[in-house]
Design a protein around this motif. Structure first.
Motif, short mmCIF file in Angstrom:
data_model
loop_
_atom_site.label_atom_id
_atom_site.label_comp_id
_atom_site.label_asym_id
_atom_site.label_seq_id
_atom_site.Cartn_x
_atom_site.Cartn_y
_atom_site.Cartn_z
N GLY A 35 0.82 -1.21 0.00
CA GLY A 35 0.00 0.00 0.00
C GLY A 35 0.85 1.25 0.00
N TRP A 36 0.21 2.32 -0.44
CA TRP A 36 0.80 3.65 -0.34
C TRP A 36 -0.08 4.49 0.60
CZ3 TRP A 36 5.39 5.34 -2.22
CH2 TRP A 36 6.01 4.60 -3.24
N PHE A 37 0.58 5.21 1.47
CA PHE A 37 -0.08 6.11 2.39
C PHE A 37 0.60 7.47 2.31
CE2 PHE A 37 -2.76 3.23 4.93
CZ PHE A 37 -2.29 2.01 4.48
N ARG A 38 -0.05 8.48 2.83
CA ARG A 38 0.57 9.79 2.84
C ARG A 38 0.24 10.52 4.13
NH1 ARG A 38 -2.85 12.86 -1.98
NH2 ARG A 38 -4.68 13.46 -0.73
N GLN A 39 1.13 11.42 4.50
CA GLN A 39 0.94 12.18 5.73
C GLN A 39 1.38 13.61 5.50
OE1 GLN A 39 2.89 10.52 9.19
NE2 GLN A 39 1.47 11.57 10.57
N ALA A 40 0.44 14.52 5.62
CA ALA A 40 0.71 15.95 5.52
C ALA A 40 0.99 16.49 6.92
CB ALA A 40 -0.47 16.66 4.89
N PRO A 41 1.67 17.62 7.02
CA PRO A 41 1.98 18.19 8.33
C PRO A 41 0.72 18.41 9.16
CG PRO A 41 3.24 19.29 6.64
CD PRO A 41 2.28 18.39 5.92
N VAL A 48 -3.82 5.82 0.54
CA VAL A 48 -3.84 6.34 -0.83
C VAL A 48 -4.23 5.25 -1.82
CG1 VAL A 48 -2.45 7.36 -2.67
CG2 VAL A 48 -2.10 8.10 -0.29
N ALA A 49 -3.50 4.15 -1.82
CA ALA A 49 -3.75 3.08 -2.77
C ALA A 49 -3.15 1.79 -2.26
CB ALA A 49 -3.16 3.42 -4.14
N ALA A 50 -3.68 0.66 -2.76
CA ALA A 50 -3.15 -0.64 -2.36
C ALA A 50 -3.32 -1.62 -3.52
CB ALA A 50 -3.84 -1.17 -1.11
N CYS A 96 5.39 3.83 1.40
CA CYS A 96 4.89 2.52 0.98
C CYS A 96 5.02 1.57 2.16
CB CYS A 96 5.62 2.00 -0.25
SG CYS A 96 7.31 1.47 0.02
N ALA A 97 4.19 0.55 2.13
CA ALA A 97 4.14 -0.40 3.23
C ALA A 97 3.77 -1.77 2.70
CB ALA A 97 3.13 0.06 4.28
N ALA A 98 4.24 -2.79 3.40
CA ALA A 98 3.96 -4.17 3.02
C ALA A 98 3.13 -4.85 4.10
CB ALA A 98 5.26 -4.93 2.81
N ALA A 99 2.17 -5.66 3.66
CA ALA A 99 1.24 -6.33 4.57
C ALA A 99 1.24 -7.82 4.28
CB ALA A 99 -0.16 -5.74 4.42
N VAL A 103 -4.57 -10.12 2.55
CA VAL A 103 -4.66 -10.08 1.09
C VAL A 103 -4.54 -8.65 0.60
CG1 VAL A 103 -6.16 -10.52 -0.88
CG2 VAL A 103 -6.04 -12.17 1.00
N ALA A 104 -5.16 -7.73 1.32
CA ALA A 104 -5.07 -6.32 0.97
C ALA A 104 -5.39 -5.52 2.21
CB ALA A 104 -6.03 -5.95 -0.15
N GLY A 105 -4.81 -4.34 2.33
CA GLY A 105 -5.04 -3.54 3.52
C GLY A 105 -5.32 -2.10 3.19
#
Length: 124
Positions: A35-41, A48-50, A96-99, A103-105
């Motif tokens: 997955g992709w995640f994002r963090q703004a200040p 975001v997407a997986a 990015c992150a791995a799970a 199956v999907a997160g």
């Protein structure tokens, strides 16, 4: 164990494009959901997407649908996030992150391994 390294971030004008890469070592990414995640200040880290282990199912947050595309290249052990039509509100650090356990997160708690993040800044 898996180590993830993001790259491809930078400064871009609104309407522009960037492609983020998430390269893995220590484990093949084809065996895990990514997955992709994002963090703004001042904000929480958000989804975001997986992409599922098999790569046949993709998930997107509503605010990036139609603009971002997640994909994987198993031969390169890399997952990509193609970002088009970027907006100033897309400015954030992207992770990015791995799970391996699922199956999907769609939530951060489902992911066991994280990269260090790459900064994306979209100017107006």
């Amino acid at each position: 164990q898996v180590q993830l390294v993001e790259s491809g971030g930078g400064l871009v004008q609104a309407g522009g494009s960037l492609r983020l890469s998430c390269a893995a070592s220590g484990r093949t990414l084809s065996s895990t959901a990514v997955g992709w995640f994002r963090q703004a200040p001042g904000k929480e880290r958000g989804f975001v997407a997986a992409i599922t282990r098999s790569g046949d199912t993709l998930y997107y947050a509503d605010y990036v649908k139609g603009r971002f595309t997640i994909s994987r290249d198993n031969a390169k052990n890399t997952v990509y996030l193609q970002m088009n039509s970027l907006k100033p509100e897309d400015t954030a650090v992207y992770y990015c992150a791995a799970a391996p356990r699922t199956v999907a997160g769609l939530t951060t708690t489902q992911y066991d391994y994280w990269g260090q993040g790459t900064q994306v800044t979209v100017s107006s």
